[in-house]
Write a protein that holds these residues in place. Structure first.
Motif, PDB file in Angstrom:
ATOM      1  N   LEU A 444       0.750  -1.207   0.256  1.00 58.14           N
ATOM      2  CA  LEU A 444      -0.410  -0.411   0.059  1.00 58.14           C
ATOM      3  C   LEU A 444       0.850   1.006   0.161  1.00 58.14           C
ATOM      4  O   LEU A 444       0.654   2.181  -0.963  1.00 58.14           O
ATOM      5  N   THR A 445       1.572   1.306   0.807  1.00 62.91           N
ATOM      6  CA  THR A 445       3.027   2.245   0.564  1.00 62.91           C
ATOM      7  C   THR A 445       3.678   2.200  -0.450  1.00 62.91           C
ATOM      8  O   THR A 445       4.044   4.160  -1.108  1.00 62.91           O
ATOM      9  N   GLU A 446       4.171   1.337  -1.071  1.00 62.28           N
ATOM     10  CA  GLU A 446       4.624   1.513  -2.717  1.00 62.28           C
ATOM     11  C   GLU A 446       3.396   2.235  -3.597  1.00 62.28           C
ATOM     12  O   GLU A 446       4.062   2.667  -4.569  1.00 62.28           O
ATOM     13  N   ALA A 447       2.526   1.603  -3.703  1.00 60.74           N
ATOM     14  CA  ALA A 447       1.555   2.386  -4.371  1.00 60.74           C
ATOM     15  C   ALA A 447       1.294   3.627  -3.568  1.00 60.74           C
ATOM     16  O   ALA A 447       0.671   4.140  -5.180  1.00 60.74           O
ATOM     17  N   GLY A 448       1.829   4.064  -3.713  1.00 59.46           N
ATOM     18  CA  GLY A 448       1.280   5.491  -2.802  1.00 59.46           C
ATOM     19  C   GLY A 448      -0.258   6.313  -2.013  1.00 59.46           C
ATOM     20  O   GLY A 448      -0.583   6.994  -2.062  1.00 59.46           O
ATOM     21  N   LEU A 449      -1.144   4.578  -1.538  1.00 51.85           N
ATOM     22  CA  LEU A 449      -2.240   4.757  -1.109  1.00 51.85           C
ATOM     23  C   LEU A 449      -1.688   5.022   0.435  1.00 51.85           C
ATOM     24  O   LEU A 449      -1.954   3.999   1.420  1.00 51.85           O
ATOM     25  N   TYR A 450      -1.559   5.763   0.480  1.00 55.98           N
ATOM     26  CA  TYR A 450      -0.917   6.170   2.268  1.00 55.98           C
ATOM     27  C   TYR A 450      -1.336   6.480   3.341  1.00 55.98           C
ATOM     28  O   TYR A 450      -1.903   5.815   4.037  1.00 55.98           O
ATOM     29  N   HIS A 451      -3.258   6.733   3.258  1.00 59.78           N
ATOM     30  CA  HIS A 451      -3.820   7.175   3.767  1.00 59.78           C
ATOM     31  C   HIS A 451      -5.239   5.391   4.194  1.00 59.78           C
ATOM     32  O   HIS A 451      -5.009   5.028   5.229  1.00 59.78           O
ATOM     33  N   GLN A 452      -4.937   4.450   2.703  1.00 60.60           N
ATOM     34  CA  GLN A 452      -5.296   3.190   2.918  1.00 60.60           C
ATOM     35  C   GLN A 452      -4.753   2.688   3.938  1.00 60.60           C
ATOM     36  O   GLN A 452      -4.387   2.013   4.894  1.00 60.60           O
ATOM     37  N   ALA A 453      -3.289   2.894   3.908  1.00 55.95           N
ATOM     38  CA  ALA A 453      -2.001   1.789   4.111  1.00 55.95           C
ATOM     39  C   ALA A 453      -2.029   2.141   5.733  1.00 55.95           C
ATOM     40  O   ALA A 453      -1.327   1.577   6.675  1.00 55.95           O
ATOM     41  N   ILE A 454      -2.235   4.126   6.060  1.00 50.60           N
ATOM     42  CA  ILE A 454      -2.250   4.274   7.488  1.00 50.60           C
ATOM     43  C   ILE A 454      -3.674   3.139   8.526  1.00 50.60           C
ATOM     44  O   ILE A 454      -3.210   3.071   9.372  1.00 50.60           O
ATOM     45  N   GLU A 455      -4.944   3.149   6.864  1.00 51.25           N
ATOM     46  CA  GLU A 455      -6.073   3.014   8.059  1.00 51.25           C
ATOM     47  C   GLU A 455      -5.161   0.861   7.894  1.00 51.25           C
ATOM     48  O   GLU A 455      -5.767   0.541   9.533  1.00 51.25           O
ATOM     49  N   TYR A 456      -5.197   0.208   7.635  1.00 50.06           N
ATOM     50  CA  TYR A 456      -4.394  -0.932   7.657  1.00 50.06           C
ATOM     51  C   TYR A 456      -3.575  -1.457   8.585  1.00 50.06           C
ATOM     52  O   TYR A 456      -3.609  -2.136   9.611  1.00 50.06           O
ATOM     53  N   ASP A 457      -2.794  -0.521   8.368  1.00 54.31           N
ATOM     54  CA  ASP A 457      -1.439  -0.682   9.843  1.00 54.31           C
ATOM     55  C   ASP A 457      -2.627  -0.296  10.852  1.00 54.31           C
ATOM     56  O   ASP A 457      -1.609  -1.429  11.726  1.00 54.31           O
ATOM     57  N   GLU A 458      -3.172   0.521  11.247  1.00 51.77           N
ATOM     58  CA  GLU A 458      -3.467   1.220  13.188  1.00 51.77           C
ATOM     59  C   GLU A 458      -4.656  -0.409  12.639  1.00 51.77           C
ATOM     60  O   GLU A 458      -4.491  -0.879  14.369  1.00 51.77           O
ATOM     61  N   THR A 459      -5.442  -1.011  11.964  1.00 51.00           N
ATOM     62  CA  THR A 459      -5.515  -2.628  11.949  1.00 51.00           C
ATOM     63  C   THR A 459      -5.130  -3.789  12.461  1.00 51.00           C
ATOM     64  O   THR A 459      -5.604  -3.767  13.441  1.00 51.00           O
ATOM     65  N   THR A 460      -3.759  -3.297  11.878  1.00 47.50           N
ATOM     66  CA  THR A 460      -3.119  -4.602  11.988  1.00 47.50           C
ATOM     67  C   THR A 460      -2.526  -3.872  13.103  1.00 47.50           C
ATOM     68  O   THR A 460      -2.390  -5.020  14.535  1.00 47.50           O
ATOM     69  N   VAL A 461      -2.137  -2.909  14.115  1.00 47.08           N
ATOM     70  CA  VAL A 461      -1.981  -3.102  15.641  1.00 47.08           C
ATOM     71  C   VAL A 461      -2.327  -3.212  16.442  1.00 47.08           C
ATOM     72  O   VAL A 461      -2.233  -3.996  17.203  1.00 47.08           O
ATOM     73  N   ARG A 462      -3.994  -2.593  16.531  1.00 47.84           N
ATOM     74  CA  ARG A 462      -5.222  -3.140  17.299  1.00 47.84           C
ATOM     75  C   ARG A 462      -5.569  -4.633  17.577  1.00 47.84           C
ATOM     76  O   ARG A 462      -5.023  -5.035  18.306  1.00 47.84           O
ATOM     77  N   LEU A 463      -5.179  -5.609  16.140  1.00 46.77           N
ATOM     78  CA  LEU A 463      -5.735  -6.789  15.995  1.00 46.77           C
ATOM     79  C   LEU A 463      -3.986  -8.045  16.465  1.00 46.77           C
ATOM     80  O   LEU A 463      -4.294  -8.541  17.672  1.00 46.77           O
ATOM     81  N   SER A 464      -2.861  -7.553  16.369  1.00 47.34           N
ATOM     82  CA  SER A 464      -1.987  -8.071  17.740  1.00 47.34           C
ATOM     83  C   SER A 464      -1.963  -7.828  18.812  1.00 47.34           C
ATOM     84  O   SER A 464      -1.161  -8.541  19.291  1.00 47.34           O
ATOM     85  N   SER A 465      -2.319  -6.207  19.376  1.00 40.32           N
ATOM     86  CA  SER A 465      -2.553  -6.427  20.229  1.00 40.32           C
ATOM     87  C   SER A 465      -3.246  -7.279  21.152  1.00 40.32           C
ATOM     88  O   SER A 465      -2.808  -7.288  22.294  1.00 40.32           O
ATOM     89  N   SER A 466      -4.539  -7.197  20.665  1.00 35.97           N
ATOM     90  CA  SER A 466      -5.378  -8.167  20.743  1.00 35.97           C
ATOM     91  C   SER A 466      -5.166  -9.449  21.052  1.00 35.97           C
ATOM     92  O   SER A 466      -5.477 -10.317  22.097  1.00 35.97           O
ATOM     93  N   ILE A 467      -3.836  -9.972  19.624  1.00 38.14           N
ATOM     94  CA  ILE A 467      -4.699 -11.283  20.451  1.00 38.14           C
ATOM     95  C   ILE A 467      -2.627 -12.233  20.150  1.00 38.14           C
ATOM     96  O   ILE A 467      -2.783 -13.015  21.145  1.00 38.14           O
ATOM     97  N   HIS A 468      -1.890 -10.908  20.524  1.00 38.18           N
ATOM     98  CA  HIS A 468      -0.549 -10.988  20.872  1.00 38.18           C
ATOM     99  C   HIS A 468       0.066 -10.938  21.838  1.00 38.18           C
ATOM    100  O   HIS A 468       0.577 -10.942  22.765  1.00 38.18           O
ATOM    101  N   GLY A 469      -0.800  -9.804  22.325  1.00 37.68           N
ATOM    102  CA  GLY A 469      -0.555  -8.771  23.407  1.00 37.68           C
ATOM    103  C   GLY A 469       0.872  -7.545  23.121  1.00 37.68           C
ATOM    104  O   GLY A 469       1.136  -7.645  22.359  1.00 37.68           O
TER     105      GLY A 469
END
Length: 678
Positions: A444-469
């Protein structure tokens, strides 16, 4: 003769411009006369149209039929299309990628290959102002709010938007749009479909008008289920009466597989019943016994489609070896290797029974969403995680090294990562996060879809924190990727704050000498430079370089990257001679370790030319700049952003040589940030 308009400036355009794959016309296609009347009336009133209805009723086929008619019209009367864009619109990412491709094909001024978002917006403006005749088809809109800003404005009135969706809410109507509902086949349409399908296949003798009516009723007049049934009749050639007996027996066995309470739309049971009959027939004909495990894999992929080559990757071949029923050899179970030929043969059986579709040999492989849902019901609960991770392995192995070189493939793979994760979560997160999760972020970042990348990464951080700690290394990696996305969009202070916290956590969890800690420290130095704290960037860069040379060695790729970035930091603080000396060493190292044509070597050579200019060695700067330009044009192409950067820099160097102007800014490495597991 139809005259195609030309863009305001730039290279000529190859008219007409078609973007996306319009689905091939279905066998025995029914024109849906009543629906077409409503569609024609809305279009005549100058309104966009949304074909709305449940899954499996043929919305996409109807839209494709109309798109082909408009596309293939004679252009002598000036009515033909100049531009057609067909895009699966389940998410904004897919729409943006398709628009960006169209902008590039139209040579719209200002389009940059590494900024899909910007290119897509330029295409939107082009459509609103253009005198060209265009059609945009937004297939399968699932979240109208997500693509609201990407809905084209017909502007001059020569453009038109046609969409399909299962939704019928107010968000899809109004604002110049009309909902036209598509339902089940009428009884006469269902009967006509079965007769035409059998006639075209040379088996009209199988058609019984009375039994055809009963079959249509038993299958709920659903086009998708009737397609399964027709393929079964053509391949197995039972009478319609015999097929009805089999179908009714199968329907009675659906209680456990698909309870009536789970079939909220009322269409899943006829699809599942017809699927099970077809699957029994496929397995009877397929000696390799790969059809069912291949269907299981395909059912987890995005209905948009996926590369057929996914199922012949070494990772999937190994999965299929143990996923199919074992053979008995001397009273013990045996799992012989799976060959590519066996996979292709099994896929051909599935195509023959209309369980999967593929328009051409190189087109994406597709499975209808309702068929996929029915197939997923047959995956044993204990096998879902292994199946999901095998599909993720296939996606990962197909990812291009440079997204900009295969933009369409990268977008397809991103869509499949998101779909696969949503269907199978937490399969891709346990015991550790699958690399494809991180690869989608970087893409997403390499494609220049920066806002979509931020939304995706924020979701990933939230899920990883919940699943892994919060302290798990996968969560720290996800937070690092979020910082990369913040930096890419210019949110430098947020990236800096996050990187400071990530580094402290890496040092606490992994220790000061862990490679991931070095990467976090290196990235923090980049953020210091972004906010003008150049001396701190130099201090941190020198520390990271010493650490990496001590732990990883002088020739490790990340050591070379750190040395290169330190040379850039030296330039930032005006230490030009040190920057030059270090840059020459880095270039020699990269040429020896990576080769002369590696993109990173070319970036280093580019920056060294700038360093020569900084110290007034203009002749060497021009000579090296000309070499970099020729190399980048040969390796990356004349329109690649790095090539354009070198062309601009070389022009400035020549000007500086003549007028002693100040040097321009440094071009950083193609990927200055470290993104873990990608």
């Amino acid at each position: 003769m139809h005259v195609h308009p030309a863009p305001v400036q730039g290279p000529s355009v190859e008219w007409p411009v078609w973007v996306g794959d319009v689905p091939r016309r279905a066998a025995a296609f029914q024109p849906r006369t009543q629906v077409r009347k409503g569609l024609k009336a809305a279009r005549g009133a100058g309104r966009d149209v949304v074909l709305s209805g449940p899954g499996g009723v043929g919305k996409s086929q109807l839209a494709a039929s109309l798109a082909r008619e408009l596309r293939d019209q004679e252009r002598s009367d000036g009515a033909g299309l100049d531009v057609l864009v067909w895009v699966r619109a389940t998410g904004a990412d897919q729409v943006i990628s398709a628009y960006a491709e169209a902008a590039g094909r139209l040579n719209i001024p200002g389009v940059s290959p590494d900024d899909e978002d910007g290119a897509a917006r330029l295409f939107l403006r082009w459509m609103a102002a253009s005198g060209s005749r265009w059609l945009v088809v937004l297939d399968d809109v699932t979240d109208p709010a997500a693509i609201r800003e990407w809905w084209p404005d017909s502007g001059t009135g020569r453009g038109w938007v046609l969409a399909t969706s299962r939704r019928e809410d107010a968000q899809l109507s109004g604002e110049g749009r009309s909902l036209v509902r598509v339902g089940l086949y009428t009884d006469s349409e269902a009967r006509a479909y079965l007769r035409r399908r059998l006639t075209d296949a040379g088996h009209v003798y199988l058609h019984d008008p009375i039994q055809a009516g009963e079959m249509a009723a038993e299958l709920g007049h659903l086009p998708l289920a009737l397609g399964h049934a027709a393929a079964y009749l053509i391949n197995k050639r039972p009478t319609m009466a015999d097929y009805l007996i089999l179908l009714r027996d199968t329907s009675r066995r659906l209680g456990d597989l698909l309870p009536a309470s789970a079939d909220t739309e009322g269409y899943g049971r006829p699809v599942t019943a017809s699927l099970l009959l077809s699957l029994d027939a496929v397995e009877e004909a397929d000696a390799s016994q790969l059809a069912r495990p291949l269907l299981h894999l395909a059912s987890l992929m995005d209905p948009l489609g996926h590369p057929v080559t996914a199922w012949t990757t070494p990772e999937v071949l190994d999965h299929l070896r143990t996923a199919r029923p074992p053979q008995r050899r001397r009273l013990r179970k045996h799992h012989p290797p799976v060959t590519e030929a066996e996979v292709h043969n099994a896929l051909e059986f599935l195509r023959t029974y209309a369980l999967i579709t593929q328009d051409t040999a190189t087109a994406p492989l597709r499975m209808h969403a309702l068929t996929a849902r029915a197939v997923r019901e047959t995956i044993p609960s204990g096998a879902l995680t292994a199946t999901a991770r095998a599909a993720a392995d296939a996606i990962t192995s197909l990812w291009p090294h440079h997204d900009h070189e295969e933009r369409e493939l990268a977008a397809l793979l991103r869509a499949n990562v998101v779909h696969l994760d949503q269907l199978t979560r937490p399969a891709l997160w346990q015991p550790t996060t699958h690399p494809c999760i991180y690869m989608a972020s970087q893409s997403l970042t390499e494609a220049g879809l920066y806002h979509q990348a931020i939304e995706y990464d924020e979701t990933t951080v939230r899920l990883s924190s919940s699943i892994h700690g919060p302290d798990h290394t996968d969560t720290l990696d996800a937070r690092n990727n979020l910082a990369v996305s913040y930096r890419a969009v210019g949110r430098f202070e947020e990236a800096l704050g996050l990187r400071e916290r990530v580094l402290a956590d890496y040092e606490r969890v992994l220790g000061s000498d862990h490679p991931a800690t070095f990467d976090a420290r290196n990235n923090l130095g980049g953020s210091y430079g972004d906010v003008g704290r150049f001396e701190e960037a130099v201090d941190l860069g020198e520390r990271v370089l010493a650490d990496r040379e001590r732990v990883l060695g002088s020739d490790h790729p990340t050591t070379l990257s750190t040395r290169h970035n330190l040379a850039v930091s030296y330039r930032d603080v005006g230490r030009f001679e040190e920057a030059l000396d270090l840059g020459e060493r880095v270039l020699a190292d990269y040429e020896r370790v990576l080769g002369s044509d590696h993109p990173t070597t070319l970036s280093t050579r580019h920056n060294l030319a700038s360093s020569y200019r900084d110290v007034g060695r203009f002749e060497e700067a021009v000579d090296l700049g000309e070499r970099v330009l020729a190399d980048r044009e040969r390796v990356l192409g004349s329109d690649h952003p790095a090539t354009l950067s070198t062309r601009r820099s070389l022009a400035r160097t020549r000007e500086a040589a003549a007028a002693l102007q100040q040097p321009d800014t440094v071009t950083p490495l193609t990927t200055p940030d470290y993104q873990p597991k990608s």
